[in-house]
Write a protein that holds these residues in place. Structure first.
Motif, PDB file in Angstrom:
ATOM      1  N   VAL A 167       0.866  -1.179   0.000  1.00 18.40           N
ATOM      2  CA  VAL A 167       0.000   0.000   0.000  1.00 18.40           C
ATOM      3  C   VAL A 167       0.907   1.235   0.000  1.00 18.40           C
ATOM      4  O   VAL A 167       1.822   1.342   0.821  1.00 18.40           O
ATOM      5  N   LEU A 168       0.650   2.128  -0.939  1.00 20.38           N
ATOM      6  CA  LEU A 168       1.468   3.337  -1.047  1.00 20.38           C
ATOM      7  C   LEU A 168       0.568   4.547  -0.785  1.00 20.38           C
ATOM      8  O   LEU A 168      -0.133   5.023  -1.685  1.00 20.38           O
ATOM      9  N   PRO A 169       0.577   5.089   0.429  1.00 22.81           N
ATOM     10  CA  PRO A 169      -0.401   6.111   0.826  1.00 22.81           C
ATOM     11  C   PRO A 169       0.152   7.532   0.771  1.00 22.81           C
ATOM     12  O   PRO A 169       0.314   8.191   1.791  1.00 22.81           O
ATOM     13  N   PHE A 170       0.428   8.042  -0.429  1.00 20.40           N
ATOM     14  CA  PHE A 170       1.014   9.373  -0.572  1.00 20.40           C
ATOM     15  C   PHE A 170       0.324  10.157  -1.676  1.00 20.40           C
ATOM     16  O   PHE A 170       0.021   9.580  -2.721  1.00 20.40           O
ATOM     17  N   PRO A 171       0.149  11.492  -1.459  1.00 22.11           N
ATOM     18  CA  PRO A 171       0.363  12.285  -0.246  1.00 22.11           C
ATOM     19  C   PRO A 171      -0.383  11.671   0.940  1.00 22.11           C
ATOM     20  O   PRO A 171      -1.464  11.121   0.777  1.00 22.11           O
ATOM     21  N   ASN A 172       0.218  11.820   2.114  1.00 19.94           N
ATOM     22  CA  ASN A 172      -0.175  10.995   3.246  1.00 19.94           C
ATOM     23  C   ASN A 172      -1.132  11.676   4.211  1.00 19.94           C
ATOM     24  O   ASN A 172      -0.965  12.833   4.570  1.00 19.94           O
ATOM     25  N   ASN A 173      -2.112  10.908   4.631  1.00 24.75           N
ATOM     26  CA  ASN A 173      -2.950  11.218   5.780  1.00 24.75           C
ATOM     27  C   ASN A 173      -2.515  10.244   6.873  1.00 24.75           C
ATOM     28  O   ASN A 173      -2.615   9.025   6.674  1.00 24.75           O
ATOM     29  N   THR A 175       0.223  12.533   7.972  1.00 26.17           N
ATOM     30  CA  THR A 175       1.450  13.314   8.145  1.00 26.17           C
ATOM     31  C   THR A 175       1.592  14.471   7.169  1.00 26.17           C
ATOM     32  O   THR A 175       2.335  15.417   7.437  1.00 26.17           O
ATOM     33  N   GLY A 176       0.925  14.381   6.009  1.00 25.23           N
ATOM     34  CA  GLY A 176       1.135  15.372   4.965  1.00 25.23           C
ATOM     35  C   GLY A 176       2.383  15.095   4.143  1.00 25.23           C
ATOM     36  O   GLY A 176       2.754  15.883   3.271  1.00 25.23           O
ATOM     37  N   ALA A 177       3.050  13.967   4.390  1.00 28.24           N
ATOM     38  CA  ALA A 177       4.263  13.620   3.665  1.00 28.24           C
ATOM     39  C   ALA A 177       3.957  13.297   2.210  1.00 28.24           C
ATOM     40  O   ALA A 177       2.853  12.840   1.872  1.00 28.24           O
ATOM     41  N   TYR A 315       4.298  18.622   2.663  1.00 34.28           N
ATOM     42  CA  TYR A 315       4.073  19.221   1.347  1.00 34.28           C
ATOM     43  C   TYR A 315       2.827  18.666   0.663  1.00 34.28           C
ATOM     44  O   TYR A 315       2.631  18.901  -0.537  1.00 34.28           O
ATOM     45  N   GLY A 316       1.973  17.950   1.396  1.00 38.58           N
ATOM     46  CA  GLY A 316       0.787  17.403   0.770  1.00 38.58           C
ATOM     47  C   GLY A 316      -0.384  17.305   1.723  1.00 38.58           C
ATOM     48  O   GLY A 316      -0.253  17.472   2.933  1.00 38.58           O
ATOM     49  N   ALA A 317      -1.564  17.026   1.141  1.00 38.67           N
ATOM     50  CA  ALA A 317      -2.824  16.867   1.881  1.00 38.67           C
ATOM     51  C   ALA A 317      -3.177  18.152   2.625  1.00 38.67           C
ATOM     52  O   ALA A 317      -2.790  19.238   2.211  1.00 38.67           O
ATOM     53  N   PHE A 318      -3.930  18.066   3.733  1.00 37.61           N
ATOM     54  CA  PHE A 318      -4.222  19.258   4.536  1.00 37.61           C
ATOM     55  C   PHE A 318      -4.118  18.953   6.024  1.00 37.61           C
ATOM     56  O   PHE A 318      -5.007  19.246   6.813  1.00 37.61           O
TER      57      PHE A 318
END
Length: 389
Positions: A167-173, A175-177, A315-318
């Motif tokens: 499972v590749l969860p990016f941009p991440n919830n 962490t926002g990574a 640098y991602g998500a909110f």
């Protein structure tokens, strides 16, 4: 009387997020920074399209895969945005949100005893969906010093002969990574060498700041071993429309459609028509929302720095994922006391995996005014804790 319940289902842990939502729902004056939902209304032109289809009586079932016109627009969008090409017939499935796509993808690929690699901290559904599919979840603990990115070394260490899916969860919830192209290239090499598959959840792909999202499916040799999952909830502020999609190799999609056919039939028809309009006409809306989120993100990071609260730059998500280890209490204890004493709700990092201990998830899908008020309360709370040392 015989026990009517499934031992597998009973053994699943409930979402760690729900506990705090339930408490907040009973506190009239609480400020919540816990919800991962855009605070924007769905853009009017999208809502208008949904209304129009209702007025015209377009309330019938669609094909199991979804409206052909929507699937074509999904293909156009992914090619335009991320340089990934799919065929609308056979390689695209419209789902009831991205969450259904996660469930379908795992169930279509897993045999009992297969191992699914799940980097954490991450979205709460991956692990239970893997268990329900009959897999053994194998957790990869991501590290703050790596900005919570997955490294090739961490991936290699977790792989066994039973590994089937990453499972590749990016941009991440939470962490926002994000994963940049060089990061993805390093793990793609491992994935190909070890002959495993990827479930790439890219629901936050439009919400990156100063970095352009790269889909692992766009890298050489990866499209044929990747299920790309995305949807409309986050980028287009369409959470309640329950609309997502999965794209991947036809032989995998065929099995996903089969499960979807028996369990769901099709995604909501009016939502699908609205989704067509979203993909065609929402670039400016998305840019406006992204710019607004970015302003809030920068405000939180600046304020945390002033407070001396350690937080890497996401640098991602909110979401931001500040570290609270200095206070010598668990994430849950900190979040509980903050709620009780200052009536501000955040989510303990442990809701997203044990390696989230010592961190909090704070959502900035709230107005800047609300964030400023909440941060004043958090400041007061932190100052009291430091004074007690």
């Amino acid at each position: 009387m015989r026990d009517p319940l499934s031992k597998t289902v009973v053994g699943l842990k409930p979402s760690g997020i729900r506990k705090f939502f339930d408490i907040v729902s009973e506190m009239d004056d609480a400020i919540s920074l816990g919800v991962g939902e855009p605070d924007f209304d769905t853009p009017w032109h999208i809502r208008d399209e949904g209304i129009y289809t209702l007025e015209k009586g377009k309330t019938f079932y669609t094909s199991n895969s979804g409206l052909k016109e929507l699937r074509v627009e999904i293909c156009n969008y992914l090619k335009r945005k991320y340089n990934v090409e799919y065929e609308a017939n056979g390689e695209v499935l419209v789902t009831v949100g991205g969450s259904e796509a996660i469930d379908l993808g795992l169930r279509a690929m897993i045999n009992p005893g297969d191992e699914v690699l799940i980097p954490q901290p991450s979205y709460v559904s991956y692990e239970p969906c893997a268990i329900l599919a009959g897999a053994k979840p194998v957790i990869i603990n991501l590290k703050a010093e790596n900005e919570f990115r997955l490294t090739a070394e961490e991936l290699i260490e977790a792989i066994t002969p039973k590994t089937k899916v990453l499972v590749l969860p990016f941009p991440n919830n939470p962490t926002g990574a994000i994963m940049e192209k060089k990061d993805l290239e390093a793990i793609a090499k491992v994935i190909i060498e070890k002959d495993i598959f990827v479930l790439s959840d890219e629901i936050y792909s439009e919400l990156t700041y100063g970095r352009k999202h790269v889909s692992i499916a766009s890298l050489p040799g990866m499209k044929e071993r990747t299920i790309l999952i995305n949807g409309f909830s986050k980028a287009f502020a369409m959470t309640g429309w329950r609309l997502g999609y999965a794209c991947g190799p036809a032989k995998i999609m065929e099995q996903m459609i089969k499960i979807h056919q028996f369990a769901i039939m099709c995604a909501p028809t009016n939502s699908q028509y609205a989704g067509i309009d979203a993909l065609r006409n929402s670039d400016e809306d998305v840019e406006m929302m992204r710019d607004t989120y970015n302003g809030r993100r920068r405000y939180l990071l600046h304020t945390f720095k002033e407070l001396g609260l350690d937080c890497f730059e996401p640098y991602g998500a909110f979401y931001v994922f500040p570290c609270i280890k200095e206070f010598g209490m668990s994430s849950e204890e900190f979040a509980t006391k903050l709620l009780e004493e200052e009536k501000v709700a955040v989510v303990p990092g442990t809701a997203f995996g044990e390696c989230g201990e010592g961190f909090l998830r704070i959502s900035y899908a709230y107005s800047l005014e609300d964030l400023k008020i909440a941060l004043e309360h958090i400041k007061s709370f932190i100052e009291r804790l430091r004074a007690r040392k």
